[in-house]
Design a protein around this motif. Structure first.
Motif, mmCIF file in Angstrom:
data_model
loop_
_atom_site.group_PDB
_atom_site.id
_atom_site.type_symbol
_atom_site.label_atom_id
_atom_site.label_comp_id
_atom_site.label_asym_id
_atom_site.label_seq_id
_atom_site.Cartn_x
_atom_site.Cartn_y
_atom_site.Cartn_z
ATOM 1 N N SER A 122 5.017 15.532 9.228
ATOM 2 C CA SER A 122 4.414 14.966 8.021
ATOM 3 C C SER A 122 3.842 13.591 8.372
ATOM 4 C CB SER A 122 5.467 14.835 6.913
ATOM 5 O OG SER A 122 4.917 14.099 5.833
ATOM 6 N N ALA A 123 2.527 13.458 8.210
ATOM 7 C CA ALA A 123 1.871 12.159 8.421
ATOM 8 C C ALA A 123 1.563 11.569 7.052
ATOM 9 C CB ALA A 123 0.587 12.345 9.222
ATOM 10 N N HIS A 124 1.813 10.280 6.886
ATOM 11 C CA HIS A 124 1.731 9.683 5.553
ATOM 12 C C HIS A 124 1.015 8.336 5.656
ATOM 13 C CE1 HIS A 124 4.331 8.959 1.659
ATOM 14 N NE2 HIS A 124 3.081 8.580 1.488
ATOM 15 N N ALA A 125 -0.016 8.146 4.866
ATOM 16 C CA ALA A 125 -0.649 6.822 4.788
ATOM 17 C C ALA A 125 0.183 5.975 3.823
ATOM 18 C CB ALA A 125 -2.100 6.932 4.319
ATOM 19 N N LEU A 126 1.107 5.198 4.387
ATOM 20 C CA LEU A 126 1.958 4.327 3.548
ATOM 21 C C LEU A 126 1.119 3.280 2.829
ATOM 22 C CD1 LEU A 126 4.780 3.727 6.206
ATOM 23 C CD2 LEU A 126 4.648 5.545 4.496
ATOM 24 N N THR A 127 -0.099 3.101 3.300
ATOM 25 C CA THR A 127 -1.099 2.244 2.672
ATOM 26 C C THR A 127 -1.233 2.530 1.167
ATOM 27 O OG1 THR A 127 -2.303 2.419 4.760
ATOM 28 C CG2 THR A 127 -3.549 1.627 2.863
ATOM 29 N N LYS A 128 -1.008 3.786 0.779
ATOM 30 C CA LYS A 128 -1.250 4.177 -0.616
ATOM 31 C C LYS A 128 -0.007 3.883 -1.464
ATOM 32 C CE LYS A 128 -4.879 5.874 1.432
ATOM 33 N NZ LYS A 128 -5.939 4.978 1.813
ATOM 34 N N TYR A 129 0.731 4.916 -1.878
ATOM 35 C CA TYR A 129 1.828 4.703 -2.829
ATOM 36 C C TYR A 129 3.028 3.939 -2.268
ATOM 37 C CZ TYR A 129 -0.899 7.698 -5.803
ATOM 38 O OH TYR A 129 -1.922 8.213 -6.551
ATOM 39 N N PRO A 130 3.477 4.216 -1.036
ATOM 40 C CA PRO A 130 4.657 3.456 -0.575
ATOM 41 C C PRO A 130 4.410 1.946 -0.539
ATOM 42 C CG PRO A 130 4.409 5.427 0.723
ATOM 43 C CD PRO A 130 3.152 5.305 -0.118
ATOM 44 N N SER A 131 3.228 1.513 -0.126
ATOM 45 C CA SER A 131 2.906 0.079 -0.205
ATOM 46 C C SER A 131 2.715 -0.308 -1.665
ATOM 47 C CB SER A 131 1.636 -0.221 0.606
ATOM 48 O OG SER A 131 0.845 -1.164 -0.065
ATOM 49 N N GLY A 132 1.847 0.423 -2.333
ATOM 50 C CA GLY A 132 1.671 0.267 -3.770
ATOM 51 C C GLY A 132 0.933 -0.981 -4.203
ATOM 52 N N GLY A 133 0.467 -1.793 -3.273
ATOM 53 C CA GLY A 133 -0.151 -3.051 -3.677
ATOM 54 C C GLY A 133 -1.612 -3.186 -3.317
ATOM 55 N N GLY A 134 -2.137 -2.236 -2.566
ATOM 56 C CA GLY A 134 -3.515 -2.373 -2.107
ATOM 57 C C GLY A 134 -3.662 -3.518 -1.107
ATOM 58 N N ASP A 135 -2.575 -3.875 -0.447
ATOM 59 C CA ASP A 135 -2.625 -5.051 0.435
ATOM 60 C C ASP A 135 -2.023 -4.816 1.817
ATOM 61 O OD1 ASP A 135 -0.078 -4.715 -0.507
ATOM 62 O OD2 ASP A 135 0.236 -6.792 -1.103
ATOM 63 N N VAL A 136 -1.557 -3.609 2.089
ATOM 64 C CA VAL A 136 -0.916 -3.334 3.373
ATOM 65 C C VAL A 136 -1.489 -2.045 3.952
ATOM 66 C CG1 VAL A 136 1.255 -2.588 4.453
ATOM 67 C CG2 VAL A 136 1.267 -4.492 2.851
ATOM 68 N N LEU A 137 -1.732 -2.041 5.246
ATOM 69 C CA LEU A 137 -2.116 -0.813 5.955
ATOM 70 C C LEU A 137 -0.952 -0.387 6.828
ATOM 71 C CD1 LEU A 137 -5.641 -2.033 6.893
ATOM 72 C CD2 LEU A 137 -5.259 0.188 5.844
ATOM 73 N N MET A 138 -0.514 0.866 6.686
ATOM 74 C CA MET A 138 0.560 1.378 7.548
ATOM 75 C C MET A 138 0.612 2.895 7.438
ATOM 76 S SD MET A 138 4.514 0.146 7.833
ATOM 77 C CE MET A 138 4.076 -1.549 7.518
ATOM 78 N N GLY A 139 1.152 3.522 8.450
ATOM 79 C CA GLY A 139 1.310 4.973 8.419
ATOM 80 C C GLY A 139 2.633 5.376 9.036
ATOM 81 N N SER A 140 3.055 6.601 8.734
ATOM 82 C CA SER A 140 4.299 7.109 9.322
ATOM 83 C C SER A 140 4.081 8.537 9.786
ATOM 84 C CB SER A 140 5.447 7.052 8.305
ATOM 85 O OG SER A 140 5.128 7.828 7.168
ATOM 86 N N ILE A 141 4.871 8.917 10.794
ATOM 87 C CA ILE A 141 4.853 10.295 11.314
ATOM 88 C C ILE A 141 6.300 10.764 11.341
ATOM 89 C CG2 ILE A 141 4.116 11.810 13.185
ATOM 90 C CD1 ILE A 141 2.510 9.294 14.235
ATOM 91 N N ILE A 142 6.600 11.739 10.510
ATOM 92 C CA ILE A 142 7.988 12.173 10.354
ATOM 93 C C ILE A 142 8.146 13.600 10.858
ATOM 94 C CG2 ILE A 142 9.809 12.595 8.630
ATOM 95 C CD1 ILE A 142 8.894 10.174 7.180
ATOM 96 N N THR A 143 9.280 13.831 11.495
ATOM 97 C CA THR A 143 9.591 15.146 12.065
ATOM 98 C C THR A 143 11.057 15.479 11.799
ATOM 99 O OG1 THR A 143 9.982 13.912 14.107
ATOM 100 C CG2 THR A 143 7.944 15.165 13.996
#
Ligand SMILES: Cc1ncc(COP(=O)(O)O)c(C=O)c1O
Length: 398
Positions: free
Chosen positions: A203-224
């Motif tokens: 599962s790849a997730h753009a944490l930039t969207k809801y997990p950050s929630g502020g429109g101010d952070v870029l990040m992603g995760s790769i979960i297995t």
């Protein structure tokens, strides 16, 4: 020590003992200090038995990784500097010259651009498949297929695929699956446990969207869930040097406790606005997986159930063909609360007009012909957003 600089570098410091607070401390490091050469030689970063270098993990990044595993139901996590970096890390770890990757035709555009650019240059081919026709996916699988990307719902046009059937087909062919889980955010459905024995490999997730929630952070995760697969991804991550900043990690850690509340609020507002748009004569089609008749609605309902909090805050409209692009652009310009901007998942509502003709090999039969506009519902009052849509329609199209 007499030199002030030396004294300041080697200043005695004892971390606070017995200090418990809701928010964890933030640990920053490029360098990690080892107590001895023996420790330096024996510590192993891969299995998390010890800290070795900031790029490979700190108490702060490990904590976010663990919480994201809890969110998505995974076992291991790699953090990267953006959602797109997560997509790239997966491709670079799992594909080599001569391999092929399958991508849904409605995938996040830069995923496809990576395949058309770098991957092609390295001798890795790709095919686009119809996200609404599992048999099309099955037909395109071949001996060179090493990875299948999935997206639910797809980007911009928001078709919801039959994920379980897609996974059944990939599993039968022995091909790894990676889901771009940004839309579902770990809340709309469980990517590793979709029922009927199905689950994704990655599962790849753009944490930039809801997990950050502020429109101010870029990040992603790769979960297995598979340790060996995780190590393949982590080795590539290490070789590419895809570190994340501790302050950004802190921001996401701070936002995670309110994730489900925010996601539900975005969902509620988006569904209400999408339903309202369906009543308007200006629109030929409204796209949102929770709307009956929207492409793939039945798959969304079967997987996610219908309750609030099981859909992201995105919806798109296709304007009636009598409106030309300049009128649709004028509508977007006339919006006051919906701001023109990419991305989604923050408190501010956003809007983007898309030129679908250039994004798909052919105009999909399930979509009306006309100009498409995508909305991301923020956290503003729904009535205010509806009034904004109404005034912009009036100003630009009346
Ligand atoms: C579905 C999807 N996946 C991935 C990304 C990439 O995320 P980022 O902007 O963090 O690179 C986006 C960004 O819009 C997205 O919409």
């Amino acid at each position: 020590m007499s030199d002030k600089t030396t004294d300041l570098i080697h200043h005695p410091y004892v971390p606070p003992e017995g200090f418990v607070a809701p928010q964890p401390g933030v640990y920053k490091a490029s360098t990690v200090i080892f107590p001895s050469v023996a420790a330096l030689r024996s510590r192993e970063w891969k299995d998390r038995t010890g800290y070795t270098y900031g790029l490979h993990g700190t108490p702060t990044t490990y904590l976010l990784e663990e919480r994201l595993c809890t969110l998505e139901g995974g076992a291991q996590c790699v953090l990267v500097p953006s959602g797109l970096a997560a997509i790239a890390n997966v491709g670079l770890a799992l594909l080599k010259s001569g391999d092929e990757v399958l991508i849904p035709a409605n995938a996040y555009g830069p995923n496809r651009a990576l395949a058309e650019g770098e991957l092609k240059g390295w001798g890795i081919t790709h095919q686009l498949y119809d996200p609404l026709d599992p048999q099309d996916l099955a037909r395109r699988l071949g001996p060179r297929t090493k990875l299948v990307w999935l997206e639910a719902a797809g980007s911009v046009t928001l078709e919801f695929p039959d994920l379980r059937e897609q996974l059944r087909i990939c599993r039968a062919a022995g091909v790894l699956t990676a889901l771009d889980n940004t839309w579902g955010a770990g809340l709309a459905f469980n990517p590793f446990d979709l029922g009927e024995g199905q689950g994704v490999d990655i599962s790849a997730h753009a944490l930039t969207k809801y997990p950050s929630g502020g429109g101010d952070v870029l990040m992603g995760s790769i979960i297995t869930r598979d340790e060996a697969l995780h190590i393949r991804l982590k080795l590539t991550h290490m070789r590419l040097g895809l570190g994340v900043g501790a302050n950004d990690v802190e921001t996401v850690l701070r936002s995670l406790p309110s994730l489900a509340l925010r996601y539900r609020a975005h969902d509620r507002t988006a569904r209400a606005l999408a339903r309202w748009c369906q009543t308007r004569p200006e629109f030929a089609q409204v796209l949102h997986p929770a709307l009956p008749g929207s492409p793939g609605h039945e798959h969304w309902r079967a997987l996610c159930g219908e309750e609030e909090g099981r859909a992201a805050g995105l919806f798109s409209v296709i304007f009636d063909a009598r409106y030309r692009q300049p009128q649709v652009d004028a509508f977007c310009d006339a919006l006051r609360l919906f701001k023109l901007g990419y991305s989604w998942g923050g408190p501010m509502s956003l809007v983007v007009p898309y030129e679908l003709a250039g994004m798909r090999p052919a105009w999909p039969a399930h979509l009306a012909r006309g100009s498409l506009v995508r909305f991301s519902a923020g956290l503003e009052a729904q009535e205010d957003l509806q009034a904004d849509l109404a005034q912009a329609l009036q100003a630009a199209l009346a």
